[in-house]
Scaffold this active site. Structure first.
Site, mmCIF file in Angstrom:
data_model
loop_
_atom_site.group_PDB
_atom_site.id
_atom_site.type_symbol
_atom_site.label_atom_id
_atom_site.label_comp_id
_atom_site.label_asym_id
_atom_site.label_seq_id
_atom_site.Cartn_x
_atom_site.Cartn_y
_atom_site.Cartn_z
ATOM 1 C CB CYS A 118 55.059 105.881 73.643
ATOM 2 S SG CYS A 118 54.952 104.118 73.105
ATOM 3 C CG HIS A 297 54.187 108.548 70.203
ATOM 4 N ND1 HIS A 297 55.385 107.858 70.055
ATOM 5 C CD2 HIS A 297 53.509 107.477 70.476
ATOM 6 C CE1 HIS A 297 55.415 106.673 69.999
ATOM 7 N NE2 HIS A 297 54.112 106.303 70.310
ATOM 8 C CG ASN A 327 55.288 103.212 68.469
ATOM 9 O OD1 ASN A 327 56.033 103.899 68.951
ATOM 10 N ND2 ASN A 327 54.078 103.291 68.748
HETATM 11 N N1 COA Z 1 47.938 92.181 58.593
HETATM 12 C C1 COA Z 1 46.617 92.062 58.206
HETATM 13 N N2 COA Z 1 45.539 92.108 58.964
HETATM 14 C C2 COA Z 1 45.736 92.478 60.137
HETATM 15 C C3 COA Z 1 46.956 92.837 60.442
HETATM 16 C C4 COA Z 1 47.786 92.910 59.775
HETATM 17 N N3 COA Z 1 49.266 93.133 60.383
HETATM 18 N N4 COA Z 1 46.629 93.056 61.851
HETATM 19 C C5 COA Z 1 45.437 93.032 62.152
HETATM 20 N N5 COA Z 1 44.851 92.544 60.993
HETATM 21 C C6 COA Z 1 43.536 92.238 60.916
HETATM 22 C C7 COA Z 1 42.660 91.778 62.221
HETATM 23 O O1 COA Z 1 42.906 90.405 62.358
HETATM 24 C C8 COA Z 1 41.225 91.964 61.836
HETATM 25 O O2 COA Z 1 40.902 90.930 61.121
HETATM 26 P P1 COA Z 1 39.109 90.419 61.392
HETATM 27 O O3 COA Z 1 38.270 91.508 61.091
HETATM 28 O O4 COA Z 1 39.081 89.442 60.368
HETATM 29 O O5 COA Z 1 38.998 90.090 62.776
HETATM 30 C C9 COA Z 1 41.574 93.140 60.922
HETATM 31 O O6 COA Z 1 42.717 93.286 60.278
HETATM 32 C C10 COA Z 1 41.039 94.620 61.368
HETATM 33 O O7 COA Z 1 41.611 94.844 62.926
HETATM 34 P P2 COA Z 1 41.660 95.957 63.729
HETATM 35 O O8 COA Z 1 42.515 95.671 64.975
HETATM 36 O O9 COA Z 1 40.165 96.428 63.958
HETATM 37 O O10 COA Z 1 42.452 97.042 62.796
HETATM 38 P P3 COA Z 1 42.499 98.578 63.093
HETATM 39 O O11 COA Z 1 42.236 99.390 62.129
HETATM 40 O O12 COA Z 1 42.097 98.842 64.272
HETATM 41 O O13 COA Z 1 44.280 98.690 63.014
HETATM 42 C C11 COA Z 1 46.046 99.066 64.438
HETATM 43 C C12 COA Z 1 44.927 98.100 63.953
HETATM 44 C C13 COA Z 1 46.790 98.152 65.557
HETATM 45 C C14 COA Z 1 46.857 99.477 63.164
HETATM 46 C C15 COA Z 1 45.432 100.394 65.162
HETATM 47 O O14 COA Z 1 44.256 99.836 66.017
HETATM 48 C C16 COA Z 1 46.434 101.216 65.862
HETATM 49 O O15 COA Z 1 47.063 101.774 65.206
HETATM 50 N N6 COA Z 1 45.861 101.237 67.169
HETATM 51 C C17 COA Z 1 46.753 102.183 68.074
HETATM 52 C C18 COA Z 1 48.194 101.417 68.425
HETATM 53 C C19 COA Z 1 49.122 102.270 69.138
HETATM 54 O O16 COA Z 1 49.055 103.457 69.021
HETATM 55 N N7 COA Z 1 49.926 101.642 69.769
HETATM 56 C C20 COA Z 1 51.028 102.276 70.788
HETATM 57 C C21 COA Z 1 50.596 103.080 71.415
HETATM 58 S S1 COA Z 1 52.074 104.153 71.985
#
Ligand code: COA
Length: 370
Positions: A118, A297, A327
């Site tokens: 990215c 980004h 993204n």
């Molecule tokens: N819909 C509903 N629930 C979802 C879900 C979705 N699309 N995706 C994950 N969940 C659930 C998980 O299973 C978890 O459930 P649990 O508590 O029962 O286990 C809960 O939501 C929380 O998950 P978590 O991973 O802790 O959420 P988060 O607040 O960290 O958000 C992201 C997840 C991926 C949005 C976040 O971590 C993120 O943006 N990370 C960076 C990603 C990124 O930048 N990637 C590219 C880099 S260039």
């Protein structure tokens, strides 16, 4: 100093998919995606290719079609270099850059693809600026390099082709698109004031996408063995192990899709973003108060909000364009820069920071004067 952005454009595929539409694929909701990421819709390639998007964005950046920002129309023969950042090329050979060169008739351009996940556009811009600076230095005493006066720097992705649409942890985040910028060496202008690129080890394989080259190999360790063509590539298992996907692949998950541990990437992203901004400011001898605007980004709106809080800046000093795109990896920064120009948020003389992070872990920033 001297490498100025003189044009900038973006392009998106036609299909727009809303959060609610994704509930047909995975257990998710508009409410979850909106509050956790800021994303409402994303654009997805159906029959558009990576190079189609890049071509449309480049035509706008070159001023051949009305663009988001153009100082002038740039003629095909004026471009000396194409740096094409992508993690999702249509083909390996020829490069996407070579296909783009042919389509646009950029007859004088050396052209290559590069991949820094990215952060690719930041790396690409840094390489272009360095080649232009070296070329300008050569012109005044030490020739021996390609003369590079103008470059087309592209970030283009079909990220949805490496998305696992049955994995709610990742599939809600990504979209397709392309952005492009034309940079020109002009010693009378300030242009790019500083650059910074960096890698940290992704020790826990928080963000990976193994490739799946699958031409059968008629070899084993003893030499040519026709029967070996029927067997799986033994090297693949070692690659899977190295990037931490063995178990998932054995369970039947497709190899060539994004695997991500969201929270680990989130933590890295916030720190990397802040650090890269501090570095480009230091290198230019400036402070954050000298900077009008930051183009980050677009991975998650919450990452940008955290970074703004750490920098003690109001969110309106950042361009946030994630709501209707998601993204799209290395396409995000040039598309978001295009938005900022399009919305009139960058004025001549403004100092602007482009900053990114991504798989690898790569990160980096470019500070320029508009
Ligand atoms: N819909 C509903 N629930 C979802 C879900 C979705 N699309 N995706 C994950 N969940 C659930 C998980 O299973 C978890 O459930 P649990 O508590 O029962 O286990 C809960 O939501 C929380 O998950 P978590 O991973 O802790 O959420 P988060 O607040 O960290 O958000 C992201 C997840 C991926 C949005 C976040 O971590 C993120 O943006 N990370 C960076 C990603 C990124 O930048 N990637 C590219 C880099 S260039």
């Amino acid at each position: 100093m001297g490498c100025a952005i003189i044009g900038c454009g973006k392009a998106l595929p036609a299909l727009e998919v809303a959060n609610d539409d994704l509930t047909a694929l995975v257990d998710t909701s508009d409410e979850w995606i909106t509050t956790r990421t800021g994303i409402k819709t994303r654009r997805i390639c159906v029959d558009e290719t990576n190079v189609d998007l890049a071509e449309a964005a480049a035509r706008r950046a070159l001023g051949w079609e009305s663009g988001d920002y153009n100082e002038r129309r740039v003629e095909p023969e004026e471009i000396d270099l194409i740096v094409y950042s992508t993690a999702t090329p249509d083909v390996m050979v020829p490069t996407c850059a070579a296909l783009l060169r042919r389509r646009l008739g950029l007859v004088n351009a050396a052209a290559f693809d590069m991949n820094a996940a990215c952060t690719g556009f930041i790396y690409g811009l840094t390489v272009a600026e360095s080649m232009m600076a070296a070329s300008a230095a050569g012109a005044s005493g030490a020739p021996g390099r390609n003369p590079v006066r103008r470059a087309l720097v592209v970030g283009a992705e079909r990220l949805t082709r490496i998305t696992n649409w049955l994995d709610r942890n990742t599939c809600v985040l990504f979209g397709d698109g392309a952005g492009a910028a034309v940079v020109e060496w002009d010693p009378a202008r300030a242009g790019i004031l500083s650059t910074y690129i960096r890698n940290d080890d992704d020790d826990t394989n928080a963000l990976t996408c193994p490739t799946a080259f699958d031409a059968p190999q008629p070899f084993d360790t003893q030499g040519v063995k026709v029967d070996a063509m029927k067997k799986a590539d033994p090297g693949l298992a070692r690659i899977d192990e190295e990037v931490g996907v063995t178990e998932a692949v054995q369970e039947g998950r497709p190899r060539q899709t994004l695997y991500m541990h969201g929270q680990k990437v989130f933590k890295f992203a916030v720190e990397a973003l802040n650090h890269a901004v501090e570095e480009v400011l230091d290198r230019a001898g400036l402070t954050i108060d000298d900077v009008s605007f930051i183009v980050p980004h677009q991975a998650n709106e919450r990452i940008i909000k955290y970074a703004a809080k750490k920098m003690k800046l109001p969110l309106d000093r950042f361009q946030v364009s994630i709501a209707h795109r998601g993204n799209s990896s290395s396409a995000c920064i040039p598309m978001t820069l295009s938005d900022a120009y399009d919305e009139g948020r960058i004025k001549p003389g403004d100092k602007v920071i482009l900053v990114g992070f991504g798989g690898g872990f790569t990160s980096g920033a470019v500070l320029f004067e508009a």
